[in-house]
Design a protein around this motif. Sequence first.
Motif, PDB file in Angstrom:
ATOM      1  N   LEU A  62      11.608   2.428  -7.477  1.00  0.00           N
ATOM      2  CA  LEU A  62      10.784   2.506  -8.687  1.00  0.00           C
ATOM      3  C   LEU A  62      10.067   1.178  -8.944  1.00  0.00           C
ATOM      4  O   LEU A  62       8.856   1.139  -9.209  1.00  0.00           O
ATOM      5  N   ILE A  63      10.808   0.065  -8.836  1.00  0.00           N
ATOM      6  CA  ILE A  63      10.207  -1.257  -9.047  1.00  0.00           C
ATOM      7  C   ILE A  63       9.149  -1.522  -7.978  1.00  0.00           C
ATOM      8  O   ILE A  63       8.086  -2.097  -8.254  1.00  0.00           O
ATOM      9  N   THR A  64       9.424  -1.089  -6.758  1.00  0.00           N
ATOM     10  CA  THR A  64       8.449  -1.267  -5.680  1.00  0.00           C
ATOM     11  C   THR A  64       7.156  -0.516  -5.980  1.00  0.00           C
ATOM     12  O   THR A  64       6.051  -1.023  -5.727  1.00  0.00           O
ATOM     13  N   SER A  65       7.283   0.688  -6.508  1.00  0.00           N
ATOM     14  CA  SER A  65       6.074   1.460  -6.816  1.00  0.00           C
ATOM     15  C   SER A  65       5.260   0.787  -7.915  1.00  0.00           C
ATOM     16  O   SER A  65       4.023   0.755  -7.859  1.00  0.00           O
ATOM     17  N   ILE A  66       5.945   0.235  -8.913  1.00  0.00           N
ATOM     18  CA  ILE A  66       5.222  -0.479  -9.978  1.00  0.00           C
ATOM     19  C   ILE A  66       4.537  -1.724  -9.398  1.00  0.00           C
ATOM     20  O   ILE A  66       3.379  -2.021  -9.702  1.00  0.00           O
ATOM     21  N   GLY A  67       5.261  -2.441  -8.531  1.00  0.00           N
ATOM     22  CA  GLY A  67       4.673  -3.618  -7.897  1.00  0.00           C
ATOM     23  C   GLY A  67       3.465  -3.267  -7.044  1.00  0.00           C
ATOM     24  O   GLY A  67       2.443  -3.966  -7.067  1.00  0.00           O
ATOM     25  N   MET A  68       3.548  -2.166  -6.298  1.00  0.00           N
ATOM     26  CA  MET A  68       2.415  -1.750  -5.467  1.00  0.00           C
ATOM     27  C   MET A  68       1.215  -1.357  -6.325  1.00  0.00           C
ATOM     28  O   MET A  68       0.066  -1.576  -5.948  1.00  0.00           O
ATOM     29  N   SER A  69       1.504  -0.798  -7.500  1.00  0.00           N
ATOM     30  CA  SER A  69       0.418  -0.430  -8.408  1.00  0.00           C
ATOM     31  C   SER A  69      -0.378  -1.676  -8.803  1.00  0.00           C
ATOM     32  O   SER A  69      -1.607  -1.711  -8.708  1.00  0.00           O
ATOM     33  N   PHE A  70       0.339  -2.732  -9.227  1.00  0.00           N
ATOM     34  CA  PHE A  70      -0.345  -3.974  -9.620  1.00  0.00           C
ATOM     35  C   PHE A  70      -1.024  -4.628  -8.421  1.00  0.00           C
ATOM     36  O   PHE A  70      -2.108  -5.191  -8.542  1.00  0.00           O
ATOM     37  N   LEU A  71      -0.370  -4.566  -7.262  1.00  0.00           N
ATOM     38  CA  LEU A  71      -0.945  -5.186  -6.060  1.00  0.00           C
ATOM     39  C   LEU A  71      -2.285  -4.538  -5.699  1.00  0.00           C
ATOM     40  O   LEU A  71      -3.286  -5.236  -5.458  1.00  0.00           O
ATOM     41  N   LEU A  72      -2.324  -3.212  -5.687  1.00  0.00           N
ATOM     42  CA  LEU A  72      -3.569  -2.524  -5.344  1.00  0.00           C
ATOM     43  C   LEU A  72      -4.640  -2.751  -6.408  1.00  0.00           C
ATOM     44  O   LEU A  72      -5.820  -2.949  -6.094  1.00  0.00           O
ATOM     45  N   GLN A  73      -4.194  -2.749  -7.655  1.00  0.00           N
ATOM     46  CA  GLN A  73      -5.130  -2.945  -8.765  1.00  0.00           C
ATOM     47  C   GLN A  73      -5.813  -4.321  -8.667  1.00  0.00           C
ATOM     48  O   GLN A  73      -7.038  -4.439  -8.742  1.00  0.00           O
ATOM     49  N   GLN A  74      -5.007  -5.345  -8.478  1.00  0.00           N
ATOM     50  CA  GLN A  74      -5.563  -6.692  -8.431  1.00  0.00           C
ATOM     51  C   GLN A  74      -6.323  -6.950  -7.126  1.00  0.00           C
ATOM     52  O   GLN A  74      -7.258  -7.765  -7.096  1.00  0.00           O
ATOM     53  N   THR A  75      -5.926  -6.267  -6.059  1.00  0.00           N
ATOM     54  CA  THR A  75      -6.696  -6.370  -4.812  1.00  0.00           C
ATOM     55  C   THR A  75      -8.103  -5.815  -5.007  1.00  0.00           C
ATOM     56  O   THR A  75      -9.091  -6.406  -4.555  1.00  0.00           O
ATOM     57  N   CYS A  76      -8.195  -4.669  -5.680  1.00  0.00           N
ATOM     58  CA  CYS A  76      -9.515  -4.095  -5.980  1.00  0.00           C
ATOM     59  C   CYS A  76     -10.323  -5.046  -6.855  1.00  0.00           C
ATOM     60  O   CYS A  76     -11.537  -5.225  -6.652  1.00  0.00           O
ATOM     61  N   ARG A  77      -9.660  -5.673  -7.807  1.00  0.00           N
ATOM     62  CA  ARG A  77     -10.362  -6.614  -8.689  1.00  0.00           C
ATOM     63  C   ARG A  77     -10.905  -7.800  -7.894  1.00  0.00           C
ATOM     64  O   ARG A  77     -12.037  -8.239  -8.090  1.00  0.00           O
ATOM     65  N   GLY A  78     -10.059  -8.312  -6.987  1.00  0.00           N
ATOM     66  CA  GLY A  78     -10.493  -9.452  -6.186  1.00  0.00           C
ATOM     67  C   GLY A  78     -11.608  -9.094  -5.212  1.00  0.00           C
ATOM     68  O   GLY A  78     -12.527  -9.887  -4.996  1.00  0.00           O
ATOM     69  N   MET A  79     -11.542  -7.910  -4.624  1.00  0.00           N
ATOM     70  CA  MET A  79     -12.524  -7.530  -3.603  1.00  0.00           C
ATOM     71  C   MET A  79     -13.831  -7.009  -4.184  1.00  0.00           C
ATOM     72  O   MET A  79     -14.914  -7.297  -3.672  1.00  0.00           O
ATOM     73  N   PHE A  80     -13.719  -6.236  -5.276  1.00  0.00           N
ATOM     74  CA  PHE A  80     -14.917  -5.558  -5.790  1.00  0.00           C
ATOM     75  C   PHE A  80     -15.371  -6.078  -7.153  1.00  0.00           C
ATOM     76  O   PHE A  80     -16.361  -5.590  -7.698  1.00  0.00           O
ATOM     77  N   GLY A  81     -14.633  -7.017  -7.727  1.00  0.00           N
ATOM     78  CA  GLY A  81     -15.020  -7.573  -9.018  1.00  0.00           C
ATOM     79  C   GLY A  81     -14.430  -6.791 -10.177  1.00  0.00           C
ATOM     80  O   GLY A  81     -13.909  -5.688 -10.015  1.00  0.00           O
ATOM     81  N   SER A  82     -14.504  -7.392 -11.370  1.00  0.00           N
ATOM     82  CA  SER A  82     -13.911  -6.758 -12.554  1.00  0.00           C
ATOM     83  C   SER A  82     -14.921  -5.922 -13.337  1.00  0.00           C
ATOM     84  O   SER A  82     -14.557  -5.282 -14.320  1.00  0.00           O
ATOM     85  N   GLY A  83     -16.185  -5.954 -12.931  1.00  0.00           N
ATOM     86  CA  GLY A  83     -17.203  -5.194 -13.656  1.00  0.00           C
ATOM     87  C   GLY A  83     -17.184  -3.712 -13.319  1.00  0.00           C
ATOM     88  O   GLY A  83     -16.562  -3.279 -12.342  1.00  0.00           O
TER      89      GLY A  83
END
Length: 362
Positions: A157-178
Amino acid sequence: MTLASTSSVTRKRGSTARKDFAWFVRRGLLLSVALIVCAGVIGTVRADRYSPEQWFDLVAFGLTLGGVYALIALGYSMVYGVLRLINFAHGDTMTVGVFIAYFVARGLEHTELFETSPVVAVAIVVIVGAVVSALIALLVERFAYRPVRANGGFAPLITSIGMSFLLQQTCRGMFGSGVKAYPDPAWLQGSMALGTFSIPYVEVMVLCAAALVMVALYLVVHGTRMGTAMRATAEDPRAAVLMGIDINKVIVFTFLLGGLTAGAGGVLYALIYKQVYFMMGFLPGIKAFGAAVLGGIGSIPGAMAGGIILGLAEGVGPTLILDGLGIPAPYQLRDLFAFALLITVLICRPQGLFGEAPARRA
């Protein structure tokens, strides 16, 4: 009577009292909600502010949203059915697919394929989103979930929550926050006439695509050997292993199907709202998870039904009930309304509307 037997009787009486209290609380809540709903509906009907065409628009939009929620909810439900894991990264795997599909859509827009062959263009975009989401889901399963699968406890369960944040912030870093705007071709802005009613082309397209994907998934799960293995694993993993079923292959297949449906649902969601951003998977993901729970998590038909019900409640409910209670701008409260409905149903029926015994699930 011995001291032990007296203590046992006391515990039983205490347990019975708690059950009775919970029963009264649930019935009281249900009665209160029913009275509020009736008052709201009567108030709206008496006010007569909306035309039949407007009600038709609300129902059509609710069904469209419900179809998208159902597609995303299927991934939650299938993974839980096989692994007993709530995959909180599911909505974010969808976001990655929607982002890649966005760039493909922008590229197709320059070739004018959206105008000359709209069905082909939309199909390409949806397939790209679905395939990318499925690949991300497979990577998450292989490198994040599989190593902790045998640990049990809260590790998955903790791993799934961590992966959620990891993918989210990866998208932010790669594609921007706009917020990036999805293509909105002219043909998608029109409407199809149905007598005195009309329905936007984008909703027709989303409804048809969602229905096709759900039918295809149902046929795969109920008409193929791997689908049968999935259902057997969901029923009893140990018995499935004894029958010679490769659990790892089943889990990979489950994540593949979940990623495909989530990616397709995500692209359709983006075509409705014409935008994509790094956190777009959060709200529809949470609502889709709620839809899976509402229908009875672990059940594929339940996830489909839960999605449709939640979409209809979100599309029609605020206007039908809150407007009659005199609440201004009720449509802005549709998120609140959807989650209030979900909480009410779960308090009164924790297993969901279509929850079944494990032996009959999926």
